[in-house]
Design a protein around this motif. Structure first.
Motif, PDB file in Angstrom:
ATOM      1  N   GLY A   1       0.831  -1.216   0.000  1.00  0.00           N
ATOM      2  CA  GLY A   1       0.000   0.000   0.000  1.00  0.00           C
ATOM      3  C   GLY A   1       0.860   1.259   0.000  1.00  0.00           C
ATOM      4  O   GLY A   1       1.693   1.452  -0.887  1.00  0.00           O
ATOM      5  N   ILE A   2       0.663   2.108   1.024  1.00  0.00           N
ATOM      6  CA  ILE A   2       1.369   3.395   1.091  1.00  0.00           C
ATOM      7  C   ILE A   2       2.897   3.210   1.083  1.00  0.00           C
ATOM      8  O   ILE A   2       3.603   3.862   0.298  1.00  0.00           O
ATOM      9  CB  ILE A   2       0.984   4.158   2.387  1.00  0.00           C
ATOM     10  CG1 ILE A   2      -0.517   4.431   2.447  1.00  0.00           C
ATOM     11  CG2 ILE A   2       1.800   5.439   2.527  1.00  0.00           C
ATOM     12  CD1 ILE A   2      -0.997   5.568   1.650  1.00  0.00           C
ATOM     13  N   GLY A   3       3.402   2.339   1.963  1.00  0.00           N
ATOM     14  CA  GLY A   3       4.858   2.233   2.135  1.00  0.00           C
ATOM     15  C   GLY A   3       5.574   1.910   0.828  1.00  0.00           C
ATOM     16  O   GLY A   3       6.502   2.614   0.417  1.00  0.00           O
TER      17      GLY A   3
ATOM     18  N   SER B   1       7.670  -9.017   8.155  1.00  0.00           N
ATOM     19  CA  SER B   1       7.653 -10.477   8.063  1.00  0.00           C
ATOM     20  C   SER B   1       7.560 -11.055   6.659  1.00  0.00           C
ATOM     21  O   SER B   1       7.969 -12.188   6.443  1.00  0.00           O
ATOM     22  CB  SER B   1       6.471 -10.999   8.882  1.00  0.00           C
ATOM     23  OG  SER B   1       5.278 -10.348   8.458  1.00  0.00           O
TER      24      SER B   1
ATOM     25  N   THR C   1      -2.480  -4.657   4.728  1.00  0.00           N
ATOM     26  CA  THR C   1      -2.965  -4.209   6.046  1.00  0.00           C
ATOM     27  C   THR C   1      -4.480  -4.399   6.127  1.00  0.00           C
ATOM     28  O   THR C   1      -4.955  -5.396   6.634  1.00  0.00           O
ATOM     29  CB  THR C   1      -2.554  -2.740   6.311  1.00  0.00           C
ATOM     30  OG1 THR C   1      -2.975  -1.938   5.217  1.00  0.00           O
ATOM     31  CG2 THR C   1      -1.068  -2.624   6.503  1.00  0.00           C
TER      32      THR C   1
HETATM   33  N1  LIG Z   1      -4.978   0.605   5.269  1.00  0.00           N
HETATM   34  C1  LIG Z   1      -5.866   1.527   5.528  1.00  0.00           C
HETATM   35  O1  LIG Z   1      -7.040   1.431   5.141  1.00  0.00           O
HETATM   36  C2  LIG Z   1      -5.445   2.761   6.276  1.00  0.00           C
HETATM   37  C3  LIG Z   1      -6.376   3.810   6.441  1.00  0.00           C
HETATM   38  C4  LIG Z   1      -5.975   4.980   7.066  1.00  0.00           C
HETATM   39  C5  LIG Z   1      -4.660   5.104   7.510  1.00  0.00           C
HETATM   40  N2  LIG Z   1      -3.767   4.052   7.345  1.00  0.00           N
HETATM   41  C6  LIG Z   1      -2.385   4.238   7.807  1.00  0.00           C
HETATM   42  O2  LIG Z   1      -1.498   3.875   6.753  1.00  0.00           O
HETATM   43  C7  LIG Z   1      -0.295   3.328   7.294  1.00  0.00           C
HETATM   44  C8  LIG Z   1      -0.019   1.982   6.686  1.00  0.00           C
HETATM   45  O3  LIG Z   1      -0.102   2.070   5.286  1.00  0.00           O
HETATM   46  P1  LIG Z   1      -0.827   0.915   4.462  1.00  0.00           P
HETATM   47  O4  LIG Z   1      -2.073   0.516   5.179  1.00  0.00           O
HETATM   48  O5  LIG Z   1      -0.927   1.340   3.051  1.00  0.00           O
HETATM   49  O6  LIG Z   1       0.170  -0.322   4.656  1.00  0.00           O
HETATM   50  P2  LIG Z   1       1.380  -0.863   3.762  1.00  0.00           P
HETATM   51  O7  LIG Z   1       2.355   0.206   3.460  1.00  0.00           O
HETATM   52  O8  LIG Z   1       0.867  -1.679   2.640  1.00  0.00           O
HETATM   53  O9  LIG Z   1       2.049  -1.908   4.793  1.00  0.00           O
HETATM   54  C9  LIG Z   1       2.503  -1.581   6.058  1.00  0.00           C
HETATM   55  C10 LIG Z   1       3.484  -2.658   6.470  1.00  0.00           C
HETATM   56  O10 LIG Z   1       3.921  -2.405   7.817  1.00  0.00           O
HETATM   57  C11 LIG Z   1       4.579  -3.571   8.217  1.00  0.00           C
HETATM   58  N3  LIG Z   1       4.657  -3.694   9.659  1.00  0.00           N
HETATM   59  C12 LIG Z   1       3.652  -3.937  10.544  1.00  0.00           C
HETATM   60  N4  LIG Z   1       4.144  -4.095  11.779  1.00  0.00           N
HETATM   61  C13 LIG Z   1       5.493  -3.955  11.658  1.00  0.00           C
HETATM   62  C14 LIG Z   1       6.575  -4.040  12.582  1.00  0.00           C
HETATM   63  N5  LIG Z   1       6.365  -4.345  13.883  1.00  0.00           N
HETATM   64  N6  LIG Z   1       7.836  -3.845  12.123  1.00  0.00           N
HETATM   65  C15 LIG Z   1       8.059  -3.569  10.809  1.00  0.00           C
HETATM   66  N7  LIG Z   1       7.079  -3.500   9.890  1.00  0.00           N
HETATM   67  C16 LIG Z   1       5.811  -3.698  10.322  1.00  0.00           C
HETATM   68  C17 LIG Z   1       3.797  -4.746   7.625  1.00  0.00           C
HETATM   69  O11 LIG Z   1       4.777  -5.671   7.150  1.00  0.00           O
HETATM   70  P3  LIG Z   1       4.509  -7.259   6.995  1.00  0.00           P
HETATM   71  O12 LIG Z   1       3.352  -7.372   6.026  1.00  0.00           O
HETATM   72  O13 LIG Z   1       5.809  -7.777   6.439  1.00  0.00           O
HETATM   73  O14 LIG Z   1       4.186  -7.809   8.362  1.00  0.00           O
HETATM   74  C18 LIG Z   1       2.956  -4.081   6.521  1.00  0.00           C
HETATM   75  O15 LIG Z   1       3.070  -4.726   5.307  1.00  0.00           O
HETATM   76  C19 LIG Z   1      -0.496   3.258   8.806  1.00  0.00           C
HETATM   77  O16 LIG Z   1       0.091   4.378   9.404  1.00  0.00           O
HETATM   78  C20 LIG Z   1      -2.016   3.314   8.961  1.00  0.00           C
HETATM   79  O17 LIG Z   1      -2.427   3.859  10.189  1.00  0.00           O
HETATM   80  C21 LIG Z   1      -4.131   2.910   6.748  1.00  0.00           C
END
Ligand SMILES: NC(=O)c1ccc[n+]([C@@H]2O[C@H](COP(=O)([O-])OP(=O)(O)OC[C@H]3O[C@@H](n4cnc5c(N)ncnc54)[C@H](OP(=O)(O)O)[C@@H]3O)[C@@H](O)[C@H]2O)c1
Length: 256
Positions: free
Chosen positions: A15-17, A37, A194
């Motif tokens: 996603g975002i990252g 992971s 996520t």
């Molecule tokens: N998704 C939504 O609908 C949503 C909505 C509003 C705000 N957000 C915010 O967006 C951000 C996340 O972006 P995204 O949802 O697009 O996710 P993303 O970038 O696709 O993935 C985030 C990654 O964080 C990793 N992670 C989780 N726990 C971790 C740890 N202890 N150490 C290292 N890495 C870790 C996971 O890795 P693994 O898969 O390898 O475990 C996961 O793949 C967060 O701040 C969240 O609050 C998300």
């Protein structure tokens, strides 16, 4: 060592990252993607960036382990290059849980993953950035940083505190050339690693059909990446310290 400026994202899924990393790599950075992971997922994101002719490196790191964040920063600084932009992309969305369904350990885990982890980043990286004359720390956040809600006890307390930590850091560090921006996403994102895993395959597919697939009613990470890049390149006379993002179809949090 890379000759390019370094962008490091902690929490790099599809996603975002991963998408913000891809954007910075396309614009000439060496992107370092760290996630907990999923090694195959990490290799795919890094491989896609490299296939496009850009530079990327992957690291598997569990941010809540003692020393993990500090070691990651030291490793990147020593072996890849000076970190110019750090994206803190860890959330703590455990799904809606009543007070009874929220154990003390989960509440504490939310704080460790978000507020304490960002504090550890700042303690380690800010002195390094300050010595170099500046740097950027971008923080992805969510609606619960702005308001509490039923079922969001652990999440809202953790990321609401982190929002204020961003403000405190900015108040102290901006004059030292370090720009911190709290970017809160006020809607669901197309993020299979996520929200996709939280909902499970069937519900996530339903969400994509109802709101994704060209309807643009979910936040599309590669579109958001443009905003992150822009914020990291603002002139210091015009820094943004907080920004909200939501699709056209959403009411802002204060309206619903
Ligand atoms: N998704 C939504 O609908 C949503 C909505 C509003 C705000 N957000 C915010 O967006 C951000 C996340 O972006 P995204 O949802 O697009 O996710 P993303 O970038 O696709 O993935 C985030 C990654 O964080 C990793 N992670 C989780 N726990 C971790 C740890 N202890 N150490 C290292 N890495 C870790 C996971 O890795 P693994 O898969 O390898 O475990 C996961 O793949 C967060 O701040 C969240 O609050 C998300």
């Amino acid at each position: 060592m890379s000759k390019k400026p370094v962008f490091l994202v902690l929490g790099a899924g599809a996603g975002i990252g991963g998408n913000v990393a891809k954007k910075f790599a396309k614009e000439g950075y060496h992107a370092v993607l760290a996630r907990r992971s999923d090694e195959d997922g990490l290799n795919k994101l890094v491989g896609d960036i490299k296939q496009g002719g850009d530079e990327a490196t992957g690291r598997l790191v569990n941010a809540i382990e003692d020393g993990a964040i500090e070691d990651l920063i030291a490793d990147v600084e020593k072996n890849i290059g000076p970190i110019e932009v750090f994206l803190f992309n860890l959330g703590a969305q455990f799904g809606d849980r009543t007070l009874e369904e929220t154990p003390l350990k989960l509440f504490e885990m939310g704080w460790r993953l978000t507020s304490l982890a960002l504090f550890r980043v700042a303690k380690t990286l800010a002195p390094i950035m300050e010595a170099r004359g500046g740097g950027k720390i971008l923080v992805t956040s969510a609606t619960s940083a702005m308001r509490g809600n039923a079922g969001q006890h652990a999440h809202a307390a953790a990321i609401g505190g982190r929002r204020l930590l961003c403000q405190s850091l900015n108040a102290e560090l901006s004059v030292k050339g370090i720009h911190i921006c709290h970017i809160y996403i006020d809607a669901p994102i197309e993020a299979p690693d996520t929200i996709g895993k939280l909902l499970g395959p069937e519900l996530y597919q339903k969400l994509l059909e109802e709101r994704g697939n060209g309807k643009d009613m979910l936040v599309i990470p590669e579109k958001v990446a443009e905003t992150y890049y822009h914020i990291a390149h603002q002139h210091r006379s015009a820094w943004t310290s907080e920004v909200d993002i939501r699709p056209y179809s959403e009411q802002p949090w204060w309206n619903n």
